[in-house]
Scaffold this active site. Structure first.
Site, PDB file in Angstrom:
ATOM      1  N   ASN A 664       0.745  -1.253   0.000  1.00 47.36           N
ATOM      2  CA  ASN A 664       0.000   0.000   0.000  1.00 47.36           C
ATOM      3  C   ASN A 664       0.779   1.310   0.000  1.00 47.36           C
ATOM      4  O   ASN A 664       0.202   2.355  -0.267  1.00 47.36           O
ATOM      5  CB  ASN A 664      -0.928   0.029   1.218  1.00 47.36           C
ATOM      6  CG  ASN A 664      -1.915  -1.112   1.210  1.00 47.36           C
ATOM      7  OD1 ASN A 664      -2.716  -1.247   0.297  1.00 47.36           O
ATOM      8  ND2 ASN A 664      -1.836  -1.948   2.217  1.00 47.36           N
ATOM      9  N   TYR A 665       2.023   1.262   0.345  1.00 47.64           N
ATOM     10  CA  TYR A 665       2.737   2.528   0.531  1.00 47.64           C
ATOM     11  C   TYR A 665       3.962   2.756  -0.338  1.00 47.64           C
ATOM     12  O   TYR A 665       4.396   3.885  -0.508  1.00 47.64           O
ATOM     13  CB  TYR A 665       3.157   2.661   1.994  1.00 47.64           C
ATOM     14  CG  TYR A 665       1.994   2.943   2.903  1.00 47.64           C
ATOM     15  CD1 TYR A 665       1.413   4.214   2.927  1.00 47.64           C
ATOM     16  CD2 TYR A 665       1.459   1.958   3.707  1.00 47.64           C
ATOM     17  CE1 TYR A 665       0.336   4.477   3.742  1.00 47.64           C
ATOM     18  CE2 TYR A 665       0.374   2.210   4.540  1.00 47.64           C
ATOM     19  CZ  TYR A 665      -0.184   3.484   4.550  1.00 47.64           C
ATOM     20  OH  TYR A 665      -1.250   3.748   5.356  1.00 47.64           O
ATOM     21  N   LEU A 666       4.545   1.690  -0.810  1.00 47.25           N
ATOM     22  CA  LEU A 666       5.775   1.863  -1.572  1.00 47.25           C
ATOM     23  C   LEU A 666       5.493   1.891  -3.060  1.00 47.25           C
ATOM     24  O   LEU A 666       4.967   0.926  -3.616  1.00 47.25           O
ATOM     25  CB  LEU A 666       6.743   0.729  -1.223  1.00 47.25           C
ATOM     26  CG  LEU A 666       7.108   0.669   0.263  1.00 47.25           C
ATOM     27  CD1 LEU A 666       7.931  -0.574   0.570  1.00 47.25           C
ATOM     28  CD2 LEU A 666       7.852   1.927   0.679  1.00 47.25           C
TER      29      LEU A 666
END
Length: 706
Positions: A664-666
């Site tokens: 979800n974030y990278l």
DNA sequence: CCTCAGACTTGGAACAATATTT
DNA sequence: AAATATTGTTCCAAGTCTGAGG
């Protein structure tokens, strides 16, 4: 550098801190070169030993079974000393060089605009076959240039939010009806008769015996209340204490065992059958392109497993029927047939401004919805994923200004301004979540805007200690050095308030986000998390990767990934096998030490004169020269060192969850570019599903930087 | 503004499939 | 071959944020 934010003490390498950010948060100026770094850092969190107190305690959900680790809040991770990469285990895979990354076909970034595009290329893998399969024939204009087109659309939405033009799918799949087992439970020592409906709920409870839920008062009460509604007022069962679910529990264990005992063929047959049943639900056709559906299975009935201290845990989640479900489908396309004879959908819509295929109201919380969406690998999801990262990248261009801006407001007379400034600082520096208000009937957790006075402790001269339960009731425990004005401001916000009062009494996420939007279009609090995470990965990978073996490189990636996970506070329960795993490592290390000591002794002897040849023992074992012995010893010592490192890594990572940030974030393009540059097969980093999800990122060039 | 319905992303654990060890 | 350990996938809860309507 002056007042830097982070206090990491010296060290650069394995220091406790992840990032020593020198850059600015503080006073404005500063060389910009540095600003890309995230501010995030955890001071104490990673600090040395003392840490046992520090970041640990994972709050486990009551549910986790494992008897083992029973203690919910057991100790958890300690400091996180970053250790060198060291390739721990060794399975050497052969190294397929050449990144085949390139091979992936063009990502389809199709604009959501009207009409389909014609690309049928599917994401990276396999199902080309399916996708080609003729679904779709409409050629349409293909608008490329997604980035722009998207932005516009979002921004001004000329056509407003049209998400698709045509949509076909087969609806949802219902769980099978309940099959009564007929096993009688005991009430007051006597077997009781239950109707299938009553038995069903009793079984839901019985089966949870070895989870922590089973012993939670709230859970039991909620369950019992709901169950009694089904039993009826006149039923003999009146008191929970007199209920004995053991017989049903044991039946369940037997079932489980039977299942395990099935032969491979039987299992396969079962799987095939299941596949057959599900086949039609797997795919949807969106604008002529076949796309995977995410969750077409309607959630089965069960007892609600809320996390943390959820007031509703144990409530019966009733069975969902067709009449609960609203279907969304393209106009003019055949409406999915309701699979349950005699029943029908609640409603059929044709709303192309949304992406869901179906939804129903959450039976636990009537106001909530459960949606059926396309899978993460779909282009619709891929596109918005990409937009998310593009927005985070855009933040890079504004971050300096934003920091200057809030720094100025730290001392504002306007209380609202001041609180927004401090909140923004925390979101920026610590990657906290926004913190929306929550209802009474939910677990009591907080985020930035909802922090309570009791969650923050001011430690002179300028440190703040945070201790609160965040999303999923995961504990956030971190002590950070902050700029003095921030420290003073927080102290002031808390002064004279009760423990349970909001630190930021004047603001909420709406105001915070409204302010952020003024600084950059589309900016919201969560963007900082994405930004922070991706910037960190990008910086670490680029700084630390050097030549080395494949394993070493992968280890560097893991280290960066872990850093991000720590920043985002992504935790996991320690595995039940953790202790034994550690013990095993220790054992091996000891063994090696014994070996080493033996050799050392031998070396002494050897040095003391005796030449290899002479010696009483006529044994065949040949003598080794001192040099050989020394070599051996240093070999073993290296091994020991390696194992100690693995051991430390294992210990330090036991509560860190890497998956969430990866998914979800990278920004996947960072990873893809890095893999291409360093000739690392992408599948060493991304599993199949994740690779499919990131199809849109696969053809980025090796030069990509976040 | 504010509320609140609504839609979509993010999250850890449960569970399943594989890989590794015994 | 069975037992374990590890990794990948699914499940569904719990967040964030938006927008319509007063």
């Amino acid at each position: 550098m002056a007042p830097t934010v982070c206090l990491s003490d010296g060290d650069d390498e394995d220091g406790p801190i992840s990032f020593k950010r020198t850059a600015s948060v503080k006073s404005e100026q500063e060389d910009d070169s540095e600003d890309e770094k995230p501010l995030a850092m955890r001071t104490t969190r990673l600090t040395s030993n003392a840490s046992s107190t520090s970041r640990n305690s994972i709050k486990r959900r009551p549910g986790d079974s494992n008897t083992g680790t029973s203690s919910p809040l057991k100790k958890a991770k300690h400091s996180a000393i970053e250790r060198e990469p060291k390739a721990a285990d060794a399975h050497d895979n052969k190294i397929p060089l050449a990144p085949r990354l390139t091979s992936v076909k063009p990502s389809k970034t199709k604009p959501p605009a009207k009409n389909a595009t014609k690309n049928k290329k599917k994401s990276p893998s396999s199902f080309t076959k399916d996708s080609q399969k003729g679904v779709e024939m409409k050629a349409k204009k293909t608008v490329r240039n997604s980035r722009l087109s998207k932005a516009m659309k979002v921004r001004q939405g000329s056509g407003s939010g049209k998400k698709w033009s045509t949509l076909e799918h087969n609806g949802v799949m219902f769980p099978p009806p309940y099959m009564p087992h007929g096993v009688k439970m005991l009430y007051n020592g006597q077997p009781v008769d239950l109707t299938p409906e009553q038995e069903e709920v009793a079984t839901m409870f019985a089966v949870m015996r070895d989870t922590e839920y089973a012993s939670k008062e709230t859970f039991i009460n909620n369950f019992f209340t709901d169950w009694r509604k089904i039993l009826g007022k006149t039923h003999i069962i009146k008191k929970f204490e007199l209920c004995d679910f053991t017989t049903i529990y044991e039946w369940h264990l037997r079932e489980k065992e039977n299942k395990k005992q099935m032969t491979t063929e039987e299992k396969k047959a079962l799987r095939d059958e299941k596949g057959k049943r599900e086949e039609k639900y797997l795919w949807a056709i969106v604008d002529g392109v076949k796309e995977k559906v995410g969750n077409f299975r309607v959630e089965p009935p069960g007892l609600f497993r809320g996390r943390g201290e959820h007031p509703k845990m144990g409530r019966l989640k009733r069975r969902i029927r067709p009449n609960d479900i609203t279907i969304n489908i393209g106009k003019g396309t055949p409406v999915p047939v309701c699979p349950i004879p005699g029943e029908s959908w609640k409603e059929v819509k044709h709303d192309n401004t949304v992406t869901w295929l179906a939804f129903w109201n959450d039976p636990i919380n009537q106001k909530d919805f459960k949606y059926v969406f396309l899978a993460a690998s779909s282009s619709l999801k891929g596109q918005s994923d990409k937009e998310k990262y593009e927005k985070a990248r855009k933040l890079k261009d504004h971050i300096d200004n934003i920091r200057v801006n809030y720094t100025k407001d730290f001392r504002s007379k306007d209380q609202v301004k001041k609180q927004i400034a401090v909140a923004t600082y925390l979101v920026d520096k610590l990657a906290l979540r926004a913190g929306n208000e929550k209802d009474e009937d939910e677990a009591d957790t907080v985020g930035c805007c909802t922090l309570k006075v009791e969650n923050v402790t001011c430690l002179p001269p300028n440190k703040l200690q945070f201790d609160f339960l965040g999303k999923d009731s995961i504990r956030y425990l971190n002590t950070v050095e902050v700029e003095l004005p921030v420290y003073e401001a927080v102290k002031e916000f808390c002064a004279g308030k009760n423990k349970g009062d909001n630190v930021f009494a004047e603001i909420d996420t709406i105001k915070l986000n409204a302010h952020l939007k003024e600084l950059m279009p589309g900016l919201t609090a969560k963007v900082f998390r994405t930004y922070n995470a991706s910037v960190t990965l990008d910086a670490m990978l680029n700084k630390e990767t050097e030549d080395g073996t494949l394993l070493q490189k992968i280890s560097i990636y893991k280290r960066a990934n872990k850093e991000v996970a720590i920043i985002c506070n992504h935790q996991r329960a320690v595995s039940k096998s953790h202790d034994s795993q550690m013990a095993k490592l220790n054992e091996k290390i000891d063994e090696l030490k014994v070996q080493r000591d033996g050799l050392k002794a031998e070396l002494e002897k050897a040095k003391k004169g005796k030449r290899p040849g002479d010696d009483k023992d006529g044994s065949r074992k040949k003598k080794l020269t001192p040099e050989m012995l020394e070599n051996k010893i240093s070999g073993i010592e290296a091994k020991i060192e390696g194992m100690v490192i693995t051991k430390n890594n294992t210990e330090e990572s036991k509560t860190v969850a890497l998956g969430t940030s990866k998914i979800n974030y990278l920004d996947p393009r960072i990873t893809v570019a890095w893999c291409k540059t360093h000739e690392i097969p992408i599948n060493k980093i991304f599993s199949k599903t994740i690779l499919e999800k990131f199809g849109w990122a696969m053809d980025v060039g090796p030069g990509f930087r976040f």
